[in-house]
Motif scaffolding. Structure first.
Motif, PDB file in Angstrom:
ATOM      1  N   MET A 193       0.817  -1.229   0.000  1.00  0.00           N
ATOM      2  CA  MET A 193       0.000   0.000   0.000  1.00  0.00           C
ATOM      3  C   MET A 193       0.846   1.274   0.000  1.00  0.00           C
ATOM      4  N   GLY A 194       2.091   1.187  -0.505  1.00  0.00           N
ATOM      5  CA  GLY A 194       2.944   2.374  -0.491  1.00  0.00           C
ATOM      6  C   GLY A 194       3.363   2.761   0.922  1.00  0.00           C
ATOM      7  N   ARG A 195       3.248   1.832   1.847  1.00  0.00           N
ATOM      8  CA  ARG A 195       3.685   1.996   3.248  1.00  0.00           C
ATOM      9  C   ARG A 195       3.112   3.251   3.919  1.00  0.00           C
ATOM     10  N   PRO A 196       1.787   3.326   4.064  1.00  0.00           N
ATOM     11  CA  PRO A 196       1.198   4.504   4.719  1.00  0.00           C
ATOM     12  C   PRO A 196       1.585   4.595   6.190  1.00  0.00           C
ATOM     13  N   ASP A 197       1.562   5.825   6.698  1.00  0.00           N
ATOM     14  CA  ASP A 197       1.718   6.048   8.136  1.00  0.00           C
ATOM     15  C   ASP A 197       0.335   5.866   8.749  1.00  0.00           C
ATOM     16  N   VAL A 198       0.112   4.704   9.368  1.00  0.00           N
ATOM     17  CA  VAL A 198      -1.240   4.368   9.826  1.00  0.00           C
ATOM     18  C   VAL A 198      -1.599   5.058  11.146  1.00  0.00           C
ATOM     19  N   SER A 199      -0.663   5.834  11.684  1.00  0.00           N
ATOM     20  CA  SER A 199      -1.033   6.637  12.862  1.00  0.00           C
ATOM     21  C   SER A 199      -1.822   7.871  12.413  1.00  0.00           C
ATOM     22  N   LYS A 200      -1.781   8.142  11.109  1.00  0.00           N
ATOM     23  CA  LYS A 200      -2.554   9.264  10.571  1.00  0.00           C
ATOM     24  C   LYS A 200      -3.907   8.760  10.065  1.00  0.00           C
ATOM     25  N   SER A 201      -4.775   9.711   9.703  1.00  0.00           N
ATOM     26  CA  SER A 201      -6.121   9.288   9.293  1.00  0.00           C
ATOM     27  C   SER A 201      -6.135   8.919   7.806  1.00  0.00           C
ATOM     28  N   LEU A 202      -7.255   8.348   7.392  1.00  0.00           N
ATOM     29  CA  LEU A 202      -7.402   7.981   5.974  1.00  0.00           C
ATOM     30  C   LEU A 202      -7.384   9.213   5.083  1.00  0.00           C
ATOM     31  N   SER A 203      -7.708  10.366   5.646  1.00  0.00           N
ATOM     32  CA  SER A 203      -7.730  11.583   4.818  1.00  0.00           C
ATOM     33  C   SER A 203      -6.380  12.308   4.830  1.00  0.00           C
ATOM     34  N   ASP A 204      -5.386  11.689   5.452  1.00  0.00           N
ATOM     35  CA  ASP A 204      -4.052  12.298   5.460  1.00  0.00           C
ATOM     36  C   ASP A 204      -3.563  12.539   4.026  1.00  0.00           C
ATOM     37  N   VAL A 205      -2.852  13.638   3.845  1.00  0.00           N
ATOM     38  CA  VAL A 205      -2.454  14.068   2.495  1.00  0.00           C
ATOM     39  C   VAL A 205      -1.601  13.008   1.783  1.00  0.00           C
ATOM     40  N   ASP A 206      -0.722  12.330   2.523  1.00  0.00           N
ATOM     41  CA  ASP A 206       0.153  11.342   1.873  1.00  0.00           C
ATOM     42  C   ASP A 206      -0.639  10.123   1.389  1.00  0.00           C
ATOM     43  N   PHE A 207      -1.553   9.634   2.239  1.00  0.00           N
ATOM     44  CA  PHE A 207      -2.340   8.471   1.820  1.00  0.00           C
ATOM     45  C   PHE A 207      -3.287   8.869   0.684  1.00  0.00           C
ATOM     46  N   GLN A 208      -3.849  10.059   0.773  1.00  0.00           N
ATOM     47  CA  GLN A 208      -4.745  10.507  -0.296  1.00  0.00           C
ATOM     48  C   GLN A 208      -3.990  10.677  -1.616  1.00  0.00           C
ATOM     49  N   ARG A 209      -2.724  11.060  -1.536  1.00  0.00           N
ATOM     50  CA  ARG A 209      -1.907  11.149  -2.762  1.00  0.00           C
ATOM     51  C   ARG A 209      -1.780   9.762  -3.396  1.00  0.00           C
ATOM     52  N   PHE A 210      -1.607   8.762  -2.551  1.00  0.00           N
ATOM     53  CA  PHE A 210      -1.482   7.391  -3.043  1.00  0.00           C
ATOM     54  C   PHE A 210      -2.801   6.920  -3.668  1.00  0.00           C
ATOM     55  N   VAL A 211      -3.908   7.203  -3.003  1.00  0.00           N
ATOM     56  CA  VAL A 211      -5.221   6.814  -3.534  1.00  0.00           C
ATOM     57  C   VAL A 211      -5.453   7.502  -4.885  1.00  0.00           C
ATOM     58  N   ARG A 212      -5.085   8.762  -4.959  1.00  0.00           N
ATOM     59  CA  ARG A 212      -5.269   9.513  -6.211  1.00  0.00           C
ATOM     60  C   ARG A 212      -4.418   8.917  -7.330  1.00  0.00           C
ATOM     61  N   LEU A 213      -3.209   8.498  -6.976  1.00  0.00           N
ATOM     62  CA  LEU A 213      -2.325   7.878  -7.977  1.00  0.00           C
ATOM     63  C   LEU A 213      -3.010   6.673  -8.624  1.00  0.00           C
ATOM     64  N   ILE A 214      -3.637   5.848  -7.809  1.00  0.00           N
ATOM     65  CA  ILE A 214      -4.301   4.649  -8.357  1.00  0.00           C
ATOM     66  C   ILE A 214      -5.564   5.061  -9.119  1.00  0.00           C
ATOM     67  N   ASP A 215      -6.268   6.036  -8.561  1.00  0.00           N
ATOM     68  CA  ASP A 215      -7.472   6.549  -9.226  1.00  0.00           C
ATOM     69  C   ASP A 215      -7.181   7.031 -10.647  1.00  0.00           C
ATOM     70  N   GLU A 216      -6.086   7.744 -10.777  1.00  0.00           N
ATOM     71  CA  GLU A 216      -5.804   8.450 -12.033  1.00  0.00           C
ATOM     72  C   GLU A 216      -4.982   7.623 -13.020  1.00  0.00           C
ATOM     73  N   ASN A 217      -4.486   6.468 -12.583  1.00  0.00           N
ATOM     74  CA  ASN A 217      -3.637   5.652 -13.470  1.00  0.00           C
ATOM     75  C   ASN A 217      -4.142   4.214 -13.464  1.00  0.00           C
ATOM     76  N   GLU A 218      -4.826   3.853 -14.530  1.00  0.00           N
ATOM     77  CA  GLU A 218      -5.513   2.556 -14.543  1.00  0.00           C
ATOM     78  C   GLU A 218      -4.571   1.372 -14.537  1.00  0.00           C
ATOM     79  N   ASN A 219      -3.292   1.620 -14.823  1.00  0.00           N
ATOM     80  CA  ASN A 219      -2.324   0.515 -14.837  1.00  0.00           C
ATOM     81  C   ASN A 219      -1.682   0.305 -13.464  1.00  0.00           C
ATOM     82  N   ILE A 220      -2.060   1.107 -12.466  1.00  0.00           N
ATOM     83  CA  ILE A 220      -1.413   0.961 -11.157  1.00  0.00           C
ATOM     84  C   ILE A 220      -2.299   0.153 -10.196  1.00  0.00           C
ATOM     85  N   TRP A 221      -1.689  -0.886  -9.622  1.00  0.00           N
ATOM     86  CA  TRP A 221      -2.344  -1.785  -8.669  1.00  0.00           C
ATOM     87  C   TRP A 221      -1.608  -1.668  -7.332  1.00  0.00           C
ATOM     88  N   THR A 222      -2.141  -2.309  -6.305  1.00  0.00           N
ATOM     89  CA  THR A 222      -1.380  -2.370  -5.053  1.00  0.00           C
ATOM     90  C   THR A 222      -1.644  -3.667  -4.296  1.00  0.00           C
TER      91      THR A 222
END
Ligand code: 0GY
Length: 307
Positions: A189-218
């Motif tokens: 999962m791109g090694r999220p910092d799980v002490s932060k929330s799901l809406s944390d900017v770093d995790f949301q960047r990762f979610v957006r990466l998968i959202d916007e690139n159909e060839n990216i899996w995790t």
């Protein structure tokens, strides 16, 4: 300075935590044909010595032990990922793939000057991907152009790319990831910092990466590595669950056996399997995560009829 023999330096690190000796039988029964899509073999060092440039020396973790675990956990197949302690020598991986009689596929780590013949032999053994590792505690840096050259060559074989990086490095890596010409699977999962929330900017960047690139899996793997609280890893589950629900057709699951470089504790692999119903709460999501997705990626030629 006295000479150190190769035998001596292949002894496992003093703080190495060996894998769980007798994991429990999971209560959760994986669907027929389930794939453990992230695991490793180590050595045995007397047959397949670890690489001189390795950053750690593990205990042996053999193919036979891996296949016994597969059966014990109720899985049918493995995807074995070349671990950094073996460098670019994939002999232990290839040996395991050949011994699996088609029940394992491999993710190799290769040099840019590998010959076409070697690539073709790897393909015949069951390799279907290469891994690009950016985790600094595991490997020395490889120039991105080297990875791009490798990517172009393996794309021609129909292989894909597995990448491993820390969350802090994602922003810088995005332009590179977007240049890759194949399916790209991001480890853990791109090694999220799980002490932060799901809406944390770093995790949301990762979610957006998968959202916007159909060839990216995790891979929704490694709760034991990401958790701050330890078992039963309740702090990691919401991250895995979000990714499975949002990207049901682009997620994989794996044990990460034999769990290299764990320092806090060693997970019970049976308990890891028992987390799956929380990560993927419906039979449909479980079928996609454990069977349909990994089969599409690693065994596209097989139509599943039983095992
Ligand atoms: C993992 C994670 C780790 C190690 C490796 O190749 C490796 O050595 O992947 C780690 O230490 O985080 O995926 O097994």
């Amino acid at each position: 300075m006295s000479e150190i023999s190769e035998d001596e330096i292949q002894i496992m690190d003093v703080d190495w935590m060996p894998f769980h000796p007798n994991p429990q039988k999971p209560a959760f029964k994986p669907p027929v044909g389930a794939v453990d899509a992230h695991c490793h073999v180590f050595g045995p060092a007397n047959k397949f010595p670890f690489a001189p440039q390795r950053k750690y020396t593990p205990c042996d973790a053999s193919k036979d032990q891996l296949f016994a675990l597969r059966d014990h956990l109720g899985f049918s197949r493995n995807v074995i990922v070349q671990a950094s302690c073996h460098g670019r020598n994939n002999d232990a991986l290839i040996d395991a793939l050949i011994s699996s009689e088609g029940l394992a596929r491999g993710v190799a780590v290769i040099a840019p000057d590998i010959s076409d013949d070697e690539l073709s032999q790897m393909h015949d053994a069951g390799v279907r991907a290469v891994r690009f590792n950016f985790v600094k505690r595991l490997v020395d840096a490889t120039p991105k152009q080297v990875f791009l050259d490798i990517a172009e060559r393996i794309a021609r074989l129909g292989w894909h790319i597995v990448v491993y990086f820390e969350a802090a490095d994602l922003e810088e890596l995005i332009p590179f990831l977007q240049q890759l010409p194949t399916i790209v699977v991001v480890d853990h999962m791109g090694r999220p910092d799980v002490s932060k929330s799901l809406s944390d900017v770093d995790f949301q960047r990762f979610v957006r990466l998968i959202d916007e690139n159909e060839n990216i899996w995790t891979k929704v793997s490694c709760p034991e590595r990401l958790s701050n609280g330890g078992p039963p890893y309740g702090d990691v589950i919401p991250f895995s669950n979000l990714l499975v629900e949002r990207f049901p057709n682009r997620v994989l699951w794996g044990t990460d056996w034999p769990h290299p470089n764990m320092k806090s504790h060693m997970p019970d692999d049976g308990e890891l399997v028992d987390l799956i119903p929380q990560i993927a709460p419906t039979a449909q999501l479980q079928q996609a995560l454990l069977v349909d997705n990994p089969m599409r990626l690693y065994w596209p030629e097989i139509i599943i009829e039983g095992k």
